[in-house]
Every structure is written in C-alpha cells, then in structure tokens.
Design a protein around this motif. Sequence first.
Motif, PDB file in Angstrom:
ATOM      1  N   ILE A 166       3.450   9.159   0.661  1.00  0.00           N
ATOM      2  CA  ILE A 166       3.686   9.364  -0.756  1.00  0.00           C
ATOM      3  C   ILE A 166       3.346   8.045  -1.432  1.00  0.00           C
ATOM      4  CG2 ILE A 166       5.442   9.799  -2.511  1.00  0.00           C
ATOM      5  CD1 ILE A 166       6.806  11.635  -0.415  1.00  0.00           C
ATOM      6  N   THR A 167       2.559   8.126  -2.503  1.00  0.00           N
ATOM      7  CA  THR A 167       2.141   6.904  -3.178  1.00  0.00           C
ATOM      8  C   THR A 167       2.483   6.946  -4.661  1.00  0.00           C
ATOM      9  OG1 THR A 167      -0.083   7.701  -3.734  1.00  0.00           O
ATOM     10  CG2 THR A 167       0.178   6.657  -1.578  1.00  0.00           C
ATOM     11  N   GLN A 168       2.614   5.765  -5.214  1.00  0.00           N
ATOM     12  CA  GLN A 168       2.711   5.573  -6.653  1.00  0.00           C
ATOM     13  C   GLN A 168       1.877   4.343  -6.970  1.00  0.00           C
ATOM     14  OE1 GLN A 168       7.034   5.639  -7.465  1.00  0.00           O
ATOM     15  NE2 GLN A 168       6.614   7.462  -8.680  1.00  0.00           N
ATOM     16  N   ALA A 169       1.101   4.431  -8.022  1.00  0.00           N
ATOM     17  CA  ALA A 169       0.212   3.339  -8.422  1.00  0.00           C
ATOM     18  C   ALA A 169      -0.682   2.914  -7.254  1.00  0.00           C
ATOM     19  CB  ALA A 169       1.010   2.162  -8.957  1.00  0.00           C
ATOM     20  N   GLY A 170      -1.064   3.886  -6.407  1.00  0.00           N
ATOM     21  CA  GLY A 170      -1.970   3.618  -5.302  1.00  0.00           C
ATOM     22  C   GLY A 170      -1.355   2.970  -4.079  1.00  0.00           C
ATOM     23  N   ARG A 171      -0.050   2.728  -4.107  1.00  0.00           N
ATOM     24  CA  ARG A 171       0.620   2.074  -2.980  1.00  0.00           C
ATOM     25  C   ARG A 171       1.622   3.025  -2.331  1.00  0.00           C
ATOM     26  NH1 ARG A 171       0.594  -1.468  -7.077  1.00  0.00           N
ATOM     27  NH2 ARG A 171       2.783  -1.162  -7.562  1.00  0.00           N
ATOM     28  N   PRO A 172       1.673   3.014  -0.987  1.00  0.00           N
ATOM     29  CA  PRO A 172       2.664   3.850  -0.302  1.00  0.00           C
ATOM     30  C   PRO A 172       4.076   3.404  -0.672  1.00  0.00           C
ATOM     31  CG  PRO A 172       1.137   2.860   1.283  1.00  0.00           C
ATOM     32  CD  PRO A 172       0.860   2.255  -0.051  1.00  0.00           C
ATOM     33  N   ILE A 173       4.947   4.375  -0.838  1.00  0.00           N
ATOM     34  CA  ILE A 173       6.355   4.081  -1.115  1.00  0.00           C
ATOM     35  C   ILE A 173       7.211   4.958  -0.219  1.00  0.00           C
ATOM     36  CG2 ILE A 173       5.957   3.402  -3.522  1.00  0.00           C
ATOM     37  CD1 ILE A 173       7.140   6.201  -4.257  1.00  0.00           C
ATOM     38  N   GLU A 174       8.441   4.557  -0.046  1.00  0.00           N
ATOM     39  CA  GLU A 174       9.414   5.401   0.650  1.00  0.00           C
ATOM     40  C   GLU A 174       9.750   6.555  -0.285  1.00  0.00           C
ATOM     41  OE1 GLU A 174      10.517   5.133   3.782  1.00  0.00           O
ATOM     42  OE2 GLU A 174       9.090   3.478   3.957  1.00  0.00           O
ATOM     43  N   SER A 175       9.840   7.744   0.244  1.00  0.00           N
ATOM     44  CA  SER A 175      10.049   8.915  -0.617  1.00  0.00           C
ATOM     45  C   SER A 175      11.341   8.817  -1.424  1.00  0.00           C
ATOM     46  CB  SER A 175      10.016  10.194   0.202  1.00  0.00           C
ATOM     47  OG  SER A 175      11.028  10.209   1.171  1.00  0.00           O
ATOM     48  N   ALA A 176      12.354   8.151  -0.885  1.00  0.00           N
ATOM     49  CA  ALA A 176      13.616   8.000  -1.621  1.00  0.00           C
ATOM     50  C   ALA A 176      13.446   7.110  -2.845  1.00  0.00           C
ATOM     51  CB  ALA A 176      14.692   7.437  -0.709  1.00  0.00           C
ATOM     52  N   GLU A 177      12.401   6.274  -2.858  1.00  0.00           N
ATOM     53  CA  GLU A 177      12.161   5.361  -3.975  1.00  0.00           C
ATOM     54  C   GLU A 177      11.353   6.005  -5.094  1.00  0.00           C
ATOM     55  OE1 GLU A 177      10.148   1.923  -2.475  1.00  0.00           O
ATOM     56  OE2 GLU A 177      11.622   1.621  -0.896  1.00  0.00           O
ATOM     57  N   ARG A 223       1.671  10.778  -5.796  1.00  0.00           N
ATOM     58  CA  ARG A 223       0.473  11.322  -5.186  1.00  0.00           C
ATOM     59  C   ARG A 223       0.751  11.433  -3.687  1.00  0.00           C
ATOM     60  NH1 ARG A 223      -3.189  13.505  -8.486  1.00  0.00           N
ATOM     61  NH2 ARG A 223      -4.806  13.061  -6.956  1.00  0.00           N
ATOM     62  N   ILE A 224      -0.014  12.273  -3.009  1.00  0.00           N
ATOM     63  CA  ILE A 224       0.167  12.487  -1.567  1.00  0.00           C
ATOM     64  C   ILE A 224      -1.182  12.256  -0.906  1.00  0.00           C
ATOM     65  CG2 ILE A 224       0.878  14.147   0.193  1.00  0.00           C
ATOM     66  CD1 ILE A 224       2.097  15.782  -2.272  1.00  0.00           C
ATOM     67  N   ARG A 225      -1.186  11.525   0.209  1.00  0.00           N
ATOM     68  CA  ARG A 225      -2.411  11.315   0.975  1.00  0.00           C
ATOM     69  C   ARG A 225      -2.086  11.350   2.454  1.00  0.00           C
ATOM     70  NH1 ARG A 225      -3.276   4.975  -0.464  1.00  0.00           N
ATOM     71  NH2 ARG A 225      -1.753   4.146   1.001  1.00  0.00           N
ATOM     72  N   ARG A 226      -3.133  11.498   3.254  1.00  0.00           N
ATOM     73  CA  ARG A 226      -2.958  11.449   4.710  1.00  0.00           C
ATOM     74  C   ARG A 226      -2.470  10.062   5.106  1.00  0.00           C
ATOM     75  NH1 ARG A 226      -2.667  15.867   7.974  1.00  0.00           N
ATOM     76  NH2 ARG A 226      -4.149  17.408   7.317  1.00  0.00           N
ATOM     77  N   THR A 227      -1.683  10.002   6.142  1.00  0.00           N
ATOM     78  CA  THR A 227      -1.206   8.729   6.652  1.00  0.00           C
ATOM     79  C   THR A 227      -2.399   7.916   7.149  1.00  0.00           C
ATOM     80  OG1 THR A 227       0.867   9.746   7.282  1.00  0.00           O
ATOM     81  CG2 THR A 227       0.334   7.662   8.341  1.00  0.00           C
ATOM     82  N   ARG A 228      -2.390   6.659   6.822  1.00  0.00           N
ATOM     83  CA  ARG A 228      -3.494   5.764   7.242  1.00  0.00           C
ATOM     84  C   ARG A 228      -3.099   4.993   8.457  1.00  0.00           C
ATOM     85  NH1 ARG A 228      -5.625   3.492   1.469  1.00  0.00           N
ATOM     86  NH2 ARG A 228      -6.443   5.458   0.785  1.00  0.00           N
TER      87      ARG A 228
END
Length: 90
Positions: free
Chosen positions: A68-79, A85-90
């Motif tokens: 789960i990302t915000q502003a293009g950066r992965p975040i913890e879903s609780a945050e 946005r959602i993307r495949r794990t890198r």
Amino acid sequence: MPDNERRTDQRLERAILELLDRRAASATICPSDAARAAYEGDDDGWRALMEPARRAARRLAAAGEVEITQAGRPIESAEARGPIRIRRTR
C-alpha cells in the motif's frame, strides 16, 4: 462472517491481483479500480465497496502480495490516511 461478505472479500482480492497482473510490474491501482471490477451492477453501487476494497488491500499487504502506498512510498496499512494506491510487492 456471512457467506455473501466472504464472497465479496474474495472477489475484491481477486480483482486487485488480476488488475495488477494486467499492468506493468511497477504500476499501481486505486481501491476504486478493484471496487468497480468486483461490483456486479452498472450503477454507482461500486462506491459501497470502497472500504471493503481497502480492507482487501490490507489483507493482501499482510500476506506480502501487495504494498500500500501514499505519495509513491510504501506505508504500513495502519498508517494509511486518505487516498492510497496498491502495487505488487517489490
């Protein structure tokens, strides 16, 4: 959990993964994309699936399948607050 709710959850998870499969490895989707894909109607009823779609993304993130990302950066879903946005794990 009622059967119809479980089926909706499964449809949303499948929609997220299928949408990501059809895009470039670095591409993202919005939970609304999954809600629209999983909705079985042709009106605005997909909007009721927005929070379930976000929950489906959180489950898939916990399983290590997506990020789960915000502003293009992965975040913890609780945050997550606001649009994600959602993307495949890198």
